[in-house]
Design an enzyme around this catalytic site. Structure first.
Site, short mmCIF file in Angstrom:
data_model
loop_
_atom_site.label_atom_id
_atom_site.label_comp_id
_atom_site.label_asym_id
_atom_site.label_seq_id
_atom_site.Cartn_x
_atom_site.Cartn_y
_atom_site.Cartn_z
N LYS A 195 1.90 -15.79 2.94
CA LYS A 195 2.19 -16.62 1.77
C LYS A 195 3.69 -16.93 1.78
O LYS A 195 4.44 -16.50 0.89
CB LYS A 195 1.76 -15.82 0.51
CG LYS A 195 1.72 -16.60 -0.77
CD LYS A 195 0.56 -17.56 -0.90
CE LYS A 195 0.73 -18.39 -2.16
NZ LYS A 195 -0.20 -19.52 -2.23
N ASP A 204 -6.97 -6.61 3.27
CA ASP A 204 -8.00 -5.92 2.48
C ASP A 204 -8.92 -6.95 1.83
O ASP A 204 -10.15 -6.85 1.89
CB ASP A 204 -7.33 -5.05 1.41
CG ASP A 204 -8.35 -4.38 0.51
OD1 ASP A 204 -9.34 -3.85 1.04
OD2 ASP A 204 -8.17 -4.41 -0.72
N ASP A 231 -4.37 -18.14 0.71
CA ASP A 231 -5.35 -18.79 -0.17
C ASP A 231 -6.15 -19.83 0.62
O ASP A 231 -7.37 -19.91 0.50
CB ASP A 231 -4.68 -19.39 -1.42
CG ASP A 231 -3.41 -20.17 -1.13
OD1 ASP A 231 -2.91 -20.12 0.02
OD2 ASP A 231 -2.91 -20.86 -2.05
N ASP A 279 -13.13 -8.35 3.00
CA ASP A 279 -14.34 -8.24 2.17
C ASP A 279 -15.07 -9.59 2.19
O ASP A 279 -16.30 -9.64 2.27
CB ASP A 279 -14.02 -7.83 0.72
CG ASP A 279 -14.12 -6.31 0.53
OD1 ASP A 279 -13.99 -5.57 1.54
OD2 ASP A 279 -14.35 -5.86 -0.61
N TYR A 284 0.80 -1.23 0.00
CA TYR A 284 0.00 0.00 0.00
C TYR A 284 0.82 1.28 0.00
O TYR A 284 0.27 2.37 0.00
CB TYR A 284 -0.95 0.00 1.21
CG TYR A 284 -2.27 -0.66 0.89
CD1 TYR A 284 -2.35 -2.04 0.70
CD2 TYR A 284 -3.44 0.09 0.78
CE1 TYR A 284 -3.56 -2.65 0.40
CE2 TYR A 284 -4.65 -0.51 0.47
CZ TYR A 284 -4.71 -1.88 0.29
OH TYR A 284 -5.91 -2.47 -0.02
C1 IPM Z 1 -10.74 -0.63 2.54
C2 IPM Z 1 -10.78 -0.08 1.15
C3 IPM Z 1 -9.52 0.73 0.91
C4 IPM Z 1 -8.34 -0.21 1.08
C5 IPM Z 1 -9.46 1.44 -0.45
C6 IPM Z 1 -10.65 2.32 -0.66
C7 IPM Z 1 -8.18 2.22 -0.60
O1 IPM Z 1 -10.95 -1.07 0.22
O2 IPM Z 1 -10.76 0.16 3.50
O3 IPM Z 1 -10.68 -1.85 2.68
O4 IPM Z 1 -7.94 -0.88 0.11
O5 IPM Z 1 -7.83 -0.29 2.18
MN MN Z 2 -11.14 -3.02 1.08
#
Ligand code: IPM
Ligand code: MN
Length: 348
Positions: free
Chosen positions: A187, A244, A220, A248, A135
């Protein structure tokens, strides 16, 4: 009295933040806590008007607050990358919020896409490193736009950065006092330099925590177990990019973006709390977006401020409200955004 900087941001950000503030005010009245909210207009709309993302002076201003409450940053008319790096990542890096803490918890009455899994199976936390890895924006192009183009994106892992994140995760696992198991998700079989550092640091720090089971899973495989056996996890510690991605997935198994919250934490500085879903521009102004994620972000903020009793009451009221909602999806809740906020406020 807590000084809270509020960045409502773009799209539905302001709507969900309003509900979170409503709930915080109501909890404040009940528990004798007062908040002084100061709004900042950073986001896509301001950028389109002024060309400015987050001025350096803003970081200094923000350092004088007890916490930051963030809605969402992202605007359909702004090219990807500008607001993300110029605002969100600048805040995380500039304020050295080196932990991104994301609880993955399935509450009763919330639908999960995982068959045969319930609230007793899905309850873990992800500790995502938040200031390094892929990042950092380092790298560049060579012969850009030509057939010989080279694009380099560098990943940086420092011993200090890795260690402070891993230590935080061990402490959290101990404090949670649940399965007492910390899983490093990385990994090591491919990232033989960077993740060798993670593995060695993890093993070294683990020696100081004999009460915690130190576990390892490749990233993975982690995604596989999160779907197949989420009950195996207690706390996962991982790198910025992997965190990240897996959070999700975590948000989906806990019921979706309408419910997932996170904290960008600097244990020695100013932390920032946010619903992790985006700005959801298509729902803007319709009073249909789910504010529960923003409300849980407010709960994390209270807990971080040391207001555990108030945080507990907020969670209880949110859970009660969730039990009455039809769905966690925007427009499908059976209530409007502000009604959900009212219900949580009244229940605290
Ligand atoms: C999150 C988002 C951010 C990230 C983006 C918007 C830069 O996806 O907070 O998870 O990748 O950290
Ligand atoms: Mn994210």
């Amino acid at each position: 009295m807590y000084k809270i900087a509020v960045i409502p941001g773009d799209g539905t950000g302001p709507e969900v933040i309003n509900e979170g503030i409503k709930v915080l005010k109501s909890i404040g009245t009940k528990y004798g806590i007062s908040f002084d909210f100061t709004k900042f207009d950073f986001g896509g709309t301001r950028y389109l008007k002024t060309g400015e993302t987050l001025p350096d002076s803003a970081l200094d201003d923000l350092r004088s607050f007890n916490a930051i409450y963030l809605g969402a940053i992202g605007h359909p008319d702004v090219k990807p990358g500008i607001l993300e790096t110029g605002i969100l990542l600048k805040l995380r890096f500039g304020l050295d919020q080196y932990i991104n803490l994301r609880p993955i918890k399935l509450y009763p009455n919330v639908e999960t896409p995982l068959a045969n899994k319930g609230p007793e199976d899905i309850d873990f936390m992800v500790v995502r490193e938040n200031t390094e890895g892929l990042y950092i924006g380092s790298g560049g192009f060579l012969k850009k736009g030509s057939p010989d183009e080279v694009a380099i994106q560098e990943m940086v892992n420092t011993r200090k950065g890795v260690e402070r994140c891993i230590r935080y995760a061990f402490e959290l696992t101990r404090k949670r006092n649940k399965k007492k198991k910390l899983t490093l998700s990385a990994k090591t079989n491919v990232l033989i330099h960077a993740h060798d550092l993670w593995m060695r640091t993890f093993n070294e720090v683990a020696e100081e925590y004999p009460d915690i089971e130190a576990d390892y899973a490749h990233v993975d495989a982690t995604t596989m177990w999160m779907v197949k056996n989420p009950e195996w996890f207690d706390v996962i510690v991982t790198t910025n990019m992997f965190g990240d991605i897996i959070t999700d997935l975590g948000a989906m198994i806990q019921g979706g973006m309408g419910i997932a919250a996170g904290g960008n934490i600097n244990p020695e500085g100013v932390s920032m709390f946010e619903p992790i879903g985006g700005s959801a521009p298509k729902y803007t102004g319709q009073n249909v977006i789910n504010p529960i994620a923003a409300i849980f972000a407010a709960q994390m903020m209270l807990s971080f401020l040391g207001e555990d009793e108030a945080a507990g009451a907020l969670e209880k009221s949110a859970v009660k409200t969730i039990s009455k909602m039809k769905s966690m999806g925007a427009g499908k809740m059976g209530y409007s955004t502000s009604e959900v906020g009212d219900m949580v406020s009244e229940g605290v």
